[in-house]
Design a protein around this motif. Structure first.
Motif, short mmCIF file in Angstrom:
data_model
loop_
_atom_site.label_atom_id
_atom_site.label_comp_id
_atom_site.label_asym_id
_atom_site.label_seq_id
_atom_site.Cartn_x
_atom_site.Cartn_y
_atom_site.Cartn_z
N ALA A 1 0.78 -1.22 0.00
CA ALA A 1 0.00 0.00 0.00
C ALA A 1 0.82 1.27 0.00
N PRO A 2 0.91 1.91 -1.14
CA PRO A 2 1.41 3.28 -1.16
C PRO A 2 0.24 4.22 -1.00
N LYS A 3 0.39 5.44 -0.56
CA LYS A 3 -0.65 6.46 -0.69
C LYS A 3 -0.45 7.67 0.18
N PRO A 4 -1.03 8.78 -0.26
CA PRO A 4 -0.92 10.00 0.52
C PRO A 4 -1.81 9.94 1.75
N THR A 5 -1.63 10.89 2.63
CA THR A 5 -2.44 10.92 3.83
C THR A 5 -3.57 11.92 3.69
N ALA A 6 -4.54 11.82 4.54
CA ALA A 6 -5.66 12.75 4.51
C ALA A 6 -6.17 12.94 5.91
N THR A 7 -6.78 14.06 6.16
CA THR A 7 -7.38 14.29 7.45
C THR A 7 -8.86 14.55 7.26
#
Lengths: 199, 91
Positions: free
Chosen positions: B32-38
């Motif tokens: 799993a690659p991926k950007p973060t989010a809030t």
């Protein structure tokens, strides 16, 4: 006399092997991106907060609500979408509503959604949870929570996808985020799904 | 050392090794690659829907067929460019 030390040694080796196996399993399961099986989170249909914005499907059969931190984005002409984009245009939060177009049916929605992902956008897709008879504003739906890896870019997303039947029509709502931030994004995404209005 | 002792010990070690192997196989399907989010936190009371059991060990499976061209193909929306998949019926 000589058997007891040997027995203790063998038992120690076996116990060590078992402990190592347990530790390895726990570490692997806790790796980022790993999506353990989860139960479906119940929805409580409710109108969106007053500051939220709304997008109505072009055919007028459903209304998608989204928070001000997202903005409407272009998509299929018969659908509506909103997203929060990160640096470089990466998707942080994604909402989409689309009229039912094919053979989607509440009784096999989860299988349909996973099949659709695998045949179109994803190299792999995995069901995490599913539910039928989910109450929505104006209708009832079937939902699946799944995660998948895109063919382009290898992005790992997690989503809740619901087929919602209203009085006169059916439509699909999608709420997604990167799998790594799903736990943080889920409350807001579920709030948007719970606010979805069908007619 | 008697065989009566060796057998259960060997069995325990084999079970331990299998447990470790299974855990690794499941996790390997979730690279799993991926950007973060809030996101904001909201809490609300829940109504219980009918839960459909999920097969606990359903692996991530792959499909060789892809009728929609990728890389800005298909209908040229986000999901043909590595974005999240939309809700169309693939027709």
């Amino acid at each position: 006399v000589t058997r007891h030390p040997a027995r203790r040694g063998l038992l120690a080796v076996a116990a060590l092997a078992a402990a190592v196996a347990i530790v390895i399993t726990a570490v692997v399961a806790a790796r980022p991106g790993h999506s353990p099986a989860q139960t479906f989170v119940p929805l409580a249909p409710a109108a969106a907060p007053t500051e939220w914005r709304h997008l109505t499907l072009p055919n007028g059969t459903a209304e998608l609500s989204y928070p001000p931190s997202l903005r409407a984005i272009a998509g299929d002409k018969d659908a509506v979408s909103a997203a929060r984009l990160g640096p470089g245009g990466s998707f942080q939060l994604y909402l989409n509503a689309t009229p039912r177009q094919g053979t989607e049916h509440p009784e096999h929605w989860a299988a349909f959604r996973l099949s659709r992902l695998r045949s179109d956008d994803a190299v792999s897709a995995h069901q995490d949870a599913a539910a039928e008879g989910v109450k929505f504003r104006g209708g009832t739906g079937s939902c699946v929570i799944d995660d998948y890896i895109t063919r382009v870019g290898g992005h790992h997303y997690q989503e809740i996808a619901c087929l919602v039947q209203g009085r006169t029509s059916a439509s699909v709502i999608i709420a997604a985020s990167p799998a790594t931030s799903w736990a943080q994004a889920r409350p807001l995404l579920l709030r948007a799904v719970a606010a979805y209005l069908v007619r | 050392v008697s065989f009566a002792l060796i057998r259960p010990v060997a069995g325990l070690a084999l079970l331990a090794a299998l447990a470790a192997g299974c855990g690794h196989a499941v996790a390997a399907q979730h690279a799993a690659p991926k950007p973060t989010a809030t996101a904001h936190q909201h809490h609300h009371r829940a109504a219980m829907p009918t839960v459909v059991p999920t097969s606990p060990a359903s692996p991530a499976s792959t499909s060789p067929a892809n009728p929609i061209p990728q890389g800005n193909g298909g209908d040229q929306d986000a999901d043909n460019n590595g974005g999240p998949s939309d809700g169309d019926g693939n027709i």
